[in-house]
Design an enzyme around this catalytic site. Structure first.
Site, PDB file in Angstrom:
ATOM      1  N   GLU A  11       0.828  -1.202   0.000  1.00 28.90           N
ATOM      2  CA  GLU A  11       0.000   0.000   0.000  1.00 28.90           C
ATOM      3  C   GLU A  11       0.868   1.261   0.000  1.00 28.90           C
ATOM      4  O   GLU A  11       0.815   2.077   0.929  1.00 28.90           O
ATOM      5  CB  GLU A  11      -0.936  -0.003   1.215  1.00 28.90           C
ATOM      6  CG  GLU A  11      -1.891  -1.186   1.273  1.00 28.90           C
ATOM      7  CD  GLU A  11      -2.612  -1.301   2.608  1.00 28.90           C
ATOM      8  OE1 GLU A  11      -2.361  -0.447   3.487  1.00 28.90           O
ATOM      9  OE2 GLU A  11      -3.396  -2.241   2.780  1.00 28.90           O
ATOM     10  N   ARG A  17       3.069   7.867  -0.147  1.00 27.92           N
ATOM     11  CA  ARG A  17       4.051   8.940  -0.240  1.00 27.92           C
ATOM     12  C   ARG A  17       5.194   8.599  -1.200  1.00 27.92           C
ATOM     13  O   ARG A  17       5.654   9.458  -1.969  1.00 27.92           O
ATOM     14  CB  ARG A  17       4.615   9.216   1.160  1.00 27.92           C
ATOM     15  CG  ARG A  17       5.559  10.406   1.239  1.00 27.92           C
ATOM     16  CD  ARG A  17       6.357  10.385   2.545  1.00 27.92           C
ATOM     17  NE  ARG A  17       5.520  10.136   3.706  1.00 27.92           N
ATOM     18  CZ  ARG A  17       5.053  11.079   4.518  1.00 27.92           C
ATOM     19  NH1 ARG A  17       5.343  12.340   4.288  1.00 27.92           N
ATOM     20  NH2 ARG A  17       4.318  10.759   5.565  1.00 27.92           N
ATOM     21  N   CYS A  55      -3.630  33.886   9.835  1.00 31.71           N
ATOM     22  CA  CYS A  55      -3.489  34.527  11.156  1.00 31.71           C
ATOM     23  C   CYS A  55      -3.196  33.506  12.243  1.00 31.71           C
ATOM     24  O   CYS A  55      -3.994  33.288  13.169  1.00 31.71           O
ATOM     25  CB  CYS A  55      -4.740  35.324  11.479  1.00 31.71           C
ATOM     26  SG  CYS A  55      -4.970  36.739  10.385  1.00 31.71           S
TER      27      CYS A  55
END
Length: 425
Positions: free
Chosen positions: A281, A284, A350
């Protein structure tokens, strides 16, 4: 420096190019923030697994949580991949991209009954089940539909993958999987339920793993269970070793996919399981170094303690640095002459946690474009609309040119589905 993602990423005359396409020009053409992906880089990464597994019964299931863009899924589906999914929405994406449901494994610790029904009706290959309660729920859903659900139990082997605690999944203290010492009883229970068909065993110990040893430790613990389970007459068709292989963001030196696969196959052979089907699996390792995030410098703000390079990409576009304190290389799309200054590269959100890179030596000016490298995984996939910021556009480059594979969001679309109160003054 050596650029992560080579040979797709290179400097030509001071300009940073991905597969021959200048990133500065792409930023100008499509606007920023902009994700840019290399299709050839993805296919090269996949081919390393495919070559290493040639001649062995196997299925490579792309872990699509890393990057779920339809063009990315289409690329892997056309190359013969299956898919590892963790939600009903991901299943819908696989089908929309042309993926085959019988090559899909459904992972995840919290599947809903609605998702179970959806996956059973679609005909997924198997469910990676993570608890006794999930076994009972899936059994009930399958019997109500008049079918049997193929299941593989995800085992938590209590193996330390040596990675960030937020992406470690194979230790006793993690929420994932069935404890190793409870697994045999769980298999007995699964085999007793009429709505289930036991087909395999599964393990996933973490992400961004840069050593082979944790995989071998986990495989040994899985094979111990395989032998114990089959001794009780419960046949297991496949062993799923999960994913998690790391990439080089900077100085990391993960093993090549071929070396990892060779080590695992050798261990299977040594223990007499060489003929068993093996599932992988990867996520990345297939897409991470195939993508970059292009951003434009808005303001340079020197300070007494810190110098801030404020760019138009932010933590809502790329969460990894803020969430994991992850280091990712940042390069100017076009090099300019001058003395480098140390800058914290930050976004407009912010939050003090809104940063992409700290203490980076850069020669930059407002209007320049920078590229955050190795951003193909967990970049756009984790993006949000925090501060009501529209998400970035995405493009993919290949031999056929440049393709816009996701349009930039428009601000007025962000509140689709929201409603004002009736009659409010």
């Amino acid at each position: 420096m050596t650029l992560p993602g080579a040979p797709s990423l290179a400097r030509v005359g001071g300009a940073l190019e991905l597969d021959g396409h200048g990133l500065d020009g792409l930023g100008q053409r499509f606007g920023t923030p902009l994700y840019v992906y290399s299709r050839p880089a993805m296919l090269r990464a996949l081919a390393a697994y495919q070559r290493a597994l040639r001649g062995r019964p196997h299925l490579i299931c792309y872990a699509m949580k890393a990057n779920a863009n339809l063009a990315v899924l289409q690329t892997f589906a056309q190359a013969g991949c299956g898919f590892d999914i963790v939600s009903g929405g991901e299943l819908e994406r696989v089908l929309a991209a042309g993926g085959q449901p019988d090559r899909v494994v459904f992972s995840g610790v919290g599947k809903t009954r609605a998702e179970m029904r959806q996956a059973l009706r679609a005909g997924v290959r198997c469910f990676n089940v993570e608890s006794l309660a999930e076994l009972d729920s899936l059994d009930a859903v399958a019997r109500a539909l008049g079918c049997r659900a193929p299941v593989s139990l995800r085992i938590n082997p209590d193996v330390d993958a040596g990675t960030h605690p937020y992406i470690s999944t194979g230790l006793k203290g993690n929420k994932f999987g069935i404890a190793h010492d409870q697994a045999l009883a769980a298999y007995r229970h699964a085999a007793s339920l009429p709505g289930l068909q036991v087909v395999g065993i599964d393990c996933h110990i973490g992400s961004q793993i840069v050593q082979v040893a944790p995989y071998l430790d986990a495989l040994d613990r899985l094979l111990d269970l395989v032998e114990a389970v089959e001794a009780e007459g419960i046949a297991l068709q496949h062993v799923d070793v999960g994913g998690g292989l790391g990439i080089a963001y900077g100085t990391e030196q993960p093993p090549d996919a071929a070396d990892l696969v060779a080590a695992l196959l050798a261990r299977l052979d040594a223990r007499g399981h060489g003929a068993r089907e093996l599932l992988f699996e990867p996520g990345r390792s297939l897409v991470g170094n195939a993508g970059v995030l292009v951003t434009e410098v808005l303001v340079l703000k020197p300070g007494e303690q810190k110098n801030f390079c404020i760019v138009d990409a932010a933590m809502n576009d790329l969460l990894r640095p803020a969430m994991y304190e992850a280091w990712m290389a940042i390069e100017p799309c076009v090099q300019r002459a001058g003395a480098a200054v140390r800058w914290d590269v930050v976004g407009p959100v912010c939050e003090s946690g809104d940063w992409l890179g700290r203490d980076r030596a850069l020669v930059v000016a407002p209007g320049d474009r920078l590229a955050v490298l190795s951003a193909g995984a967990y970049g756009m996939a984790m993006a949000s609309n925090y501060n009501s910021r529209p998400r970035a556009a995405e493009v993919m480059v290949d031999a056929g040119g440049v393709h816009l594979v996701r349009e930039r969001e428009q601000a007025e679309r962000l509140f689709d589905g929201e409603h004002l109160l009736p009659g409010a003054a």
